[in-house]
Structures are given as structure tokens and as C-alpha cells.
Design an enzyme around this catalytic site. Structure first.
Site, short mmCIF file in Angstrom:
data_model
loop_
_atom_site.label_atom_id
_atom_site.label_comp_id
_atom_site.label_asym_id
_atom_site.label_seq_id
_atom_site.Cartn_x
_atom_site.Cartn_y
_atom_site.Cartn_z
N SER A 45 0.83 -1.20 0.00
CA SER A 45 0.00 0.00 0.00
C SER A 45 0.87 1.27 0.00
CB SER A 45 -0.95 -0.04 1.20
OG SER A 45 -1.96 0.92 1.11
N ASP A 168 -6.11 -3.38 -1.72
CA ASP A 168 -4.96 -3.08 -0.88
C ASP A 168 -4.22 -4.36 -0.47
OD1 ASP A 168 -3.56 -2.58 1.76
OD2 ASP A 168 -4.28 -0.55 1.36
#
Length: 289
Positions: A45, A168
């Protein structure tokens, strides 16, 4: 298993953390100032976005994103979510601002000249499994894999890469340090953005999340159990630290910053803590090279 070899190969794993990523932005800037170089990197991320800027050698770039651009409606806002169900406008962040001719472009040529193996973790929206993109999946003005790694479920729609949808990376792999060992690293440095003694609780509002993510049941299941994976990884890392095989770096205080915070003063304070803690990373690299 991919083995890159090399004596005392040191891997760096950055677990991300949304706006708390400003902490590792400070660590990377200190590493650049200390000329501390890694042999291998995995970013999750925001951690992937921060790490690629470090590999490109762009001191201060990520701080600008957190401390300045975050406050723009185009970057992160309820209006974005109402328009297209993306609270974070990943195209604005990683195309408009980041491409050549953008306001703050990534120095892709400098990044491309580095030889450090670099992996970007995303979560396959259908299977819920981690997918490790490589530097080969990145090209000048094509940073889709960063967008995929940063697509927070419910706050963002899954992002498409090569015909598949991704969320993510932290959904599937909160702290993917084991891959570094599997690939031949002798020691690892793990950057987290919560206090080291933080115990992740069960995810709240699972019924609402289940409804919002009903197309992606494997993602819902991963989110429901993510606290278990995170807490287990921290326990394992503490043992690795005791054995001298790992350095775990975490802020003593998160300065009140959470995933979607908009507080410039808090960002600057947390960045400063990261810059100070970056010395631990630089020292560990020097002492183990």
C-alpha cells in the site's frame, strides 16, 4: 522460491498504513541522508509508494504528498467517493501528480537504474490471496500496480491490472516478511506505523462491510481475520528480533494519525519521528553489511 543470493542480504518490508505512512517517509529520507541502501524490498500500500520514491532517491517527495496534497479534494474526499466510489483518487495521486509533466513526478529513470529487487503487494479481489507485482510490472507513466496496492476496500473500488481486480495488499499480507526470507534474505528490517505494543482489534462494522463488498466474499473473510494475521506476525517478529534476524521499527507515538487523517501538524510530527528512527535502520544496515 526466488533466491537472489548475496552475503548478508538485508530485506526491507514496509507494511504501509494509509496516512500513517508519513512515518516511513521520514525513515526513507534519513536513509537517503545516511546513504543507507537495501538489497531487497517489499512494499504494501502506502509503503510501496514510499519505497519506490526512496529507490528513486527523491528526498522529501513523499512528505509533500502527505503534508500538502492530502488536503486537496482531488486527492481524498467524500466528493470523490460520491462520484465514483473512490474516496482516494488513485489516478490523481499516481498519474496526474506522478507522471512525467505532473506536479511532482517520480524520477522513473533513477528508479529503473537501481538493481534492488522490489515487490509491490496487492490482494486479488476474487481469491483474497496476495499477489506480488515486481519492478517489471512498472513502466514510465504506468504505476497501476501502486494503485492496486493502495485500493482500500470500501473506501475504493478494486483496481484493474492485466484483466484482474485488486485491493490493498494489506488485506492479504499485513506484514509479508516471510517472503523476504524465502527469497534469500539473511535479515529483515520491518517498518510498521502503529506502536510496537499495538494489538489490532477485530474489524468493526463487518455487517456493513459485508454488504458493501458482497461481490468479494474472500475479501470480506480476509478483513474479518486480518487482526489475527497482524497480531501473529508481530509476535513472530519479536522472536526474530530476539534472534538478531530482524529489526522492527515502529513509532513510539502515532501523533494521532490514522488511515484517513487530515492534519498537517500531526503529519510533520510523525514524519519527524520517522526521520529520527531512520538512524536505527541506517545503523542496522551498516552493522550487518
Amino acid at each position: 522460491m526466488m533466491t537472489f543470493g548475496g552475503k548478508n542480504m538485508i530485506g526491507l518490508i514496509d507494511g504501509g498504513g494509509g496516512m500513517r505512512g508519513v512515518y516511513t517517509a521520514g525513515i526513507y529520507d534519513r536513509m537517503l541522508d545516511e546513504n543507507a541502501k537495501i538489497d531487497y524490498g517489499i512494499g504494501v500500500s502506502a509503503g510501496a509508494a514510499n519505497m519506490i520514491t526512496y529507490l528513486a532517491g527523491q528526498h522529501g517527495r513523499t512528505l509533500t504528498f502527505f503534508a500538502d496534497y492530502t488536503f486537496r479534494r482531488e486527492y481524498m474526499s467524500a466528493g470523490n467517493w460520491l462520484r465514483d466510489r473512490n474516496y482516494l483518487n488513485l489516478n490523481y495521486i499516481y498519474t496526474t501528480l506522478t507522471n512525467r509533466g505532473g506536479e511532482n513526478p517520480l524520477d522513473y529513470e533513477a528508479f529503473a537504474k537501481t538493481s534492488c529487487p522490489f515487490f509491490i503487494v496487492a490482494t486479488d479481489a476474487q481469491t483474497g490471496k496476495a499477489h506480488y507485482f515486481t519492478r517489471g510490472d512498472i513502466a514510465q507513466d504506468n504505476y497501476d500496480v501502486l494503485k492496486a496496492s493502495c485500493a482500500i476496500p470500501a473506501a475504493c473500488k478494486p483496481y484493474p491490472v492485466n484483466g484482474r481486480l485488486y485491493f490493498d495488499g494489506g488485506v492479504a499480507e499485513p506484514i509479508p516478511y516471510q517472503k523476504a526470507f524465502d527469497d534469500g534474505c539473511d535479515k529483515v528490517i520491518v517498518l510498521i506505523t502503529r506502536r510496537e505494543d499495538y494489538v489490532k482489534p477485530k474489524q468493526k462494522n463487518m455487517r456493513l462491510l459485508g454488504w458493501m463488498l458482497k461481490k468479494y466474499p474472500e475479501i470480506v473473510d480476509r478483513i474479518a481475520h486480518r487482526h489475527e494475521a497482524y497480531n501473529r506476525s508481530i509476535g513472530e517478529l519479536r522472536e526474530l528480533v530476539r534472534q538478531g534476524r530482524a529489526l522492527l521499527v515502529a513509532p513510539a507515538d502515532d501523533c494521532g494519525v490514522n488511515t484517513f487523517t487530515k492534519d498537517r501538524e500531526a503529519f510533520v510530527r510523525l514524519y519527524g519521528k520517522g526521520y529520527e528512527d531512520g538512524r536505527k535502520v541506517a545503523d542496522f544496515i551498516r552493522d550487518n553489511s
